[in-house]
Structures are given as C-alpha cells and as structure tokens.
Design an enzyme around this catalytic site. Structure first.
Site, PDB file in Angstrom:
ATOM      1  N   LYS A  76       0.889  -1.345   0.028  1.00  0.00           N
ATOM      2  CA  LYS A  76      -0.078  -0.065  -0.028  1.00  0.00           C
ATOM      3  C   LYS A  76       0.746   1.233  -0.072  1.00  0.00           C
ATOM      4  CE  LYS A  76      -2.081  -1.083   3.881  1.00  0.00           C
ATOM      5  NZ  LYS A  76      -1.689  -2.333   4.143  1.00  0.00           N
ATOM      6  N   ARG A  88     -10.032   0.369   8.501  1.00  0.00           N
ATOM      7  CA  ARG A  88      -9.444  -0.871   8.514  1.00  0.00           C
ATOM      8  C   ARG A  88     -10.690  -1.602   9.465  1.00  0.00           C
ATOM      9  NH1 ARG A  88      -3.985   0.420   9.139  1.00  0.00           N
ATOM     10  NH2 ARG A  88      -2.493  -1.576   8.925  1.00  0.00           N
ATOM     11  N   ARG A 107      11.324  -5.908   5.187  1.00  0.00           N
ATOM     12  CA  ARG A 107      11.328  -4.535   5.646  1.00  0.00           C
ATOM     13  C   ARG A 107      11.767  -4.220   6.871  1.00  0.00           C
ATOM     14  NH1 ARG A 107       5.447  -1.896   5.484  1.00  0.00           N
ATOM     15  NH2 ARG A 107       5.095  -2.624   7.467  1.00  0.00           N
ATOM     16  N   ARG A 152      10.860  -0.456  12.429  1.00  0.00           N
ATOM     17  CA  ARG A 152       9.543  -0.450  12.898  1.00  0.00           C
ATOM     18  C   ARG A 152       9.380  -1.707  13.898  1.00  0.00           C
ATOM     19  NH1 ARG A 152       4.701   0.348   8.671  1.00  0.00           N
ATOM     20  NH2 ARG A 152       3.579  -1.061  10.389  1.00  0.00           N
ATOM     21  N   ARG A 209      -0.757  -9.144  13.372  1.00  0.00           N
ATOM     22  CA  ARG A 209      -1.271  -8.206  12.462  1.00  0.00           C
ATOM     23  C   ARG A 209      -2.066  -8.846  11.360  1.00  0.00           C
ATOM     24  NH1 ARG A 209       4.091  -5.273  10.767  1.00  0.00           N
ATOM     25  NH2 ARG A 209       3.141  -4.173   9.470  1.00  0.00           N
TER      26      ARG A 209
HETATM   27  P1  AMP Z   1       0.396   0.347   9.152  1.00  0.00           P
HETATM   28  O1  AMP Z   1       1.677   1.644   8.959  1.00  0.00           O
HETATM   29  O2  AMP Z   1      -0.804   0.894   8.207  1.00  0.00           O
HETATM   30  O3  AMP Z   1       0.604  -0.921   8.809  1.00  0.00           O
HETATM   31  O4  AMP Z   1      -0.305   0.633  10.643  1.00  0.00           O
HETATM   32  C1  AMP Z   1       0.654   0.338  11.498  1.00  0.00           C
HETATM   33  C2  AMP Z   1      -0.352   0.091  12.861  1.00  0.00           C
HETATM   34  O5  AMP Z   1      -0.753   1.201  13.293  1.00  0.00           O
HETATM   35  C3  AMP Z   1      -1.178  -1.050  12.671  1.00  0.00           C
HETATM   36  O6  AMP Z   1      -0.835  -2.344  12.907  1.00  0.00           O
HETATM   37  C4  AMP Z   1      -2.311  -0.608  13.855  1.00  0.00           C
HETATM   38  O7  AMP Z   1      -1.906  -0.939  15.187  1.00  0.00           O
HETATM   39  C5  AMP Z   1      -2.268   1.112  13.703  1.00  0.00           C
HETATM   40  N1  AMP Z   1      -3.277   1.555  12.789  1.00  0.00           N
HETATM   41  C6  AMP Z   1      -3.030   2.190  11.525  1.00  0.00           C
HETATM   42  N2  AMP Z   1      -3.993   2.670  10.953  1.00  0.00           N
HETATM   43  C7  AMP Z   1      -5.035   2.000  11.748  1.00  0.00           C
HETATM   44  C8  AMP Z   1      -6.421   2.308  11.748  1.00  0.00           C
HETATM   45  N3  AMP Z   1      -6.762   2.750  10.556  1.00  0.00           N
HETATM   46  N4  AMP Z   1      -7.252   1.683  12.769  1.00  0.00           N
HETATM   47  C9  AMP Z   1      -6.632   1.135  13.677  1.00  0.00           C
HETATM   48  N5  AMP Z   1      -5.268   1.082  13.779  1.00  0.00           N
HETATM   49  C10 AMP Z   1      -4.872   1.534  12.944  1.00  0.00           C
END
Ligand code: AMP
Length: 190
Positions: free
Chosen positions: A14, A89, A128, A134, A145
């Site tokens: 993404k 999400r 990654r 991270r 996840r």
């Molecule tokens: P990402 O960078 O999109 O992979 O997000 C990393 C982490 O941030 C996720 O595993 C969640 O813990 C949190 N997170 C990001 N976006 C959301 C969302 N829309 N709703 C809930 N948690 C989120």
C-alpha cells in the site's frame, strides 16, 4: 475529487504504490500508520495510547482513529483528491469515512484491493523489518497483524463490493508491474 482507498494486508504494498500514485496523479496521501508513528515520536497523549496497540499488532480503537482522521482531512481541504492508506480498517471506520466525505461534498471514488499471497506478505514484512526499525515488523507481531487483518479488516472487501467501489488488483510481481495494474484501475474511474 479523486479519493482512493488503497487496501490490502500488511505487506501488500500500500505504501509503495501510494508513493507512485501521488507522483502520477498529484494526490494527497493520508497514512494513519504514519500519522500514529509521528504521534508516538512526538510523545503526545494519542501517541502514548497508540504505542501499546501498535507494538502488539492490534488495532487502535475506532473513536481515536476517526477523530484523528477528521482533523487530518480538514488540513487537506483544497486537495485534488486523497489516497487513504491503512484506513479504513474496520466497518465503523468505513462508514465514518463515507459520512465525513459526504459532508464535504465528495465520496470514495474507488477501493483498490492489493491481493498478495500470505507467504509473500511475511517475506516482505521480515525484509522491511531489517531496515525499517518498526517495532511491529518482527515475526510474532506480523502474525498478530495478519490475524487482525483477516478477522477485522478483510470484511471491508464485501462492504466496498456492496458500495460498488471494489477493484481487485493482482499484487504479486515487480513494483512497476503492479503499478501498471493500479493505473489501469484508477484510469477507469477518473
Ligand atoms: P500501518 O502502517 O498501516 O501498517 O499501521 C501500523 C499499525 O498502526 C497497525 O498495525 C495498527 O496498530 C495501527 N493503525 C494504523 N491505521 C489504523 C487504523 N485505521 N485503525 C486502527 N489501527 C490502525
């Protein structure tokens, strides 16, 4: 406005595809994960709460995310369009997004669902993790996840099919090949 929800499991590409879409179409990018990581770095109240969820691979509660998104969206009022990356999400988040966009006289144009095989997702995320630093790119958290994705996030596919916005994009192959498919999908709704 051209509003794109870029959707897929963790590791589906993404963020990578969003960067290319921004360059090609001049859109703004909202990544809720990036906003949360910035909040953690700045040690804000929201950041402190979010950190506990992110490091376990769980979702941050909907109310916090929806409030946060509304503020970011207002800062993009003059935009040609927005790519929503990592949001929505959950079904409540998708409904909240629709409401927020409708109140601003616009809507989601398309939801691009990057479909990638599970073994490939894990390989990409571990790779990654070697460079991203991270806290959630380690095998244990990656597995949580992916489970959260299957249980809470993947039902959004049905939601966007019902809304007539869903487009599946084959997410395997080179970044350029995938981007070619992404552009074909966007050009169909532009
Ligand atoms: P990402 O960078 O999109 O992979 O997000 C990393 C982490 O941030 C996720 O595993 C969640 O813990 C949190 N997170 C990001 N976006 C959301 C969302 N829309 N709703 C809930 N948690 C989120």
């Amino acid at each position: 406005m051209l509003n794109i929800v870029i959707f897929g499991a963790p590791g589906s590409g993404k963020g990578t595809q969003s960067e290319l879409i921004i360059k090609e179409y001049g859109l703004d990018h909202i990544s809720t994960g990036d906003v949360l990581r910035a909040e953690i770095k700045a040690q804000t109240e929201l950041g402190k709460i979010a950190d506990g969820y992110i490091s376990k691979g769980q979702l941050v509660p909907d109310e916090l995310i929806i409030d946060m998104l509304a503020k970011v969206l207002d800062s993009k009022a003059d935009s040609k369009g927005v790519i929503f990356d990592g949001f929505p999400r959950t079904i409540p988040q998708a409904k909240a997004l629709k409401k927020m966009l409708n109140e601003r006289g616009t809507d989601v144009s398309v939801m691009l669902n990057l479909e990638v095989e599970e073994a490939e997702l894990i390989q990409r995320l571990l790779k990654r993790g070697e460079i991203s630093g991270r806290s959630d790119d380690n095998l244990e958290t990656i597995q949580s996840r992916l489970e959260v994705y299957h249980n809470q996030t993947s039902p959004l596919k049905e939601y966007y099919i019902t809304e007539n916005k869903h487009t599946a994009v084959h997410g395997m192959g080179t970044v350029e090949e995938i981007f070619g498919r992404v552009c074909d999908a966007i050009n169909c709704v532009k």
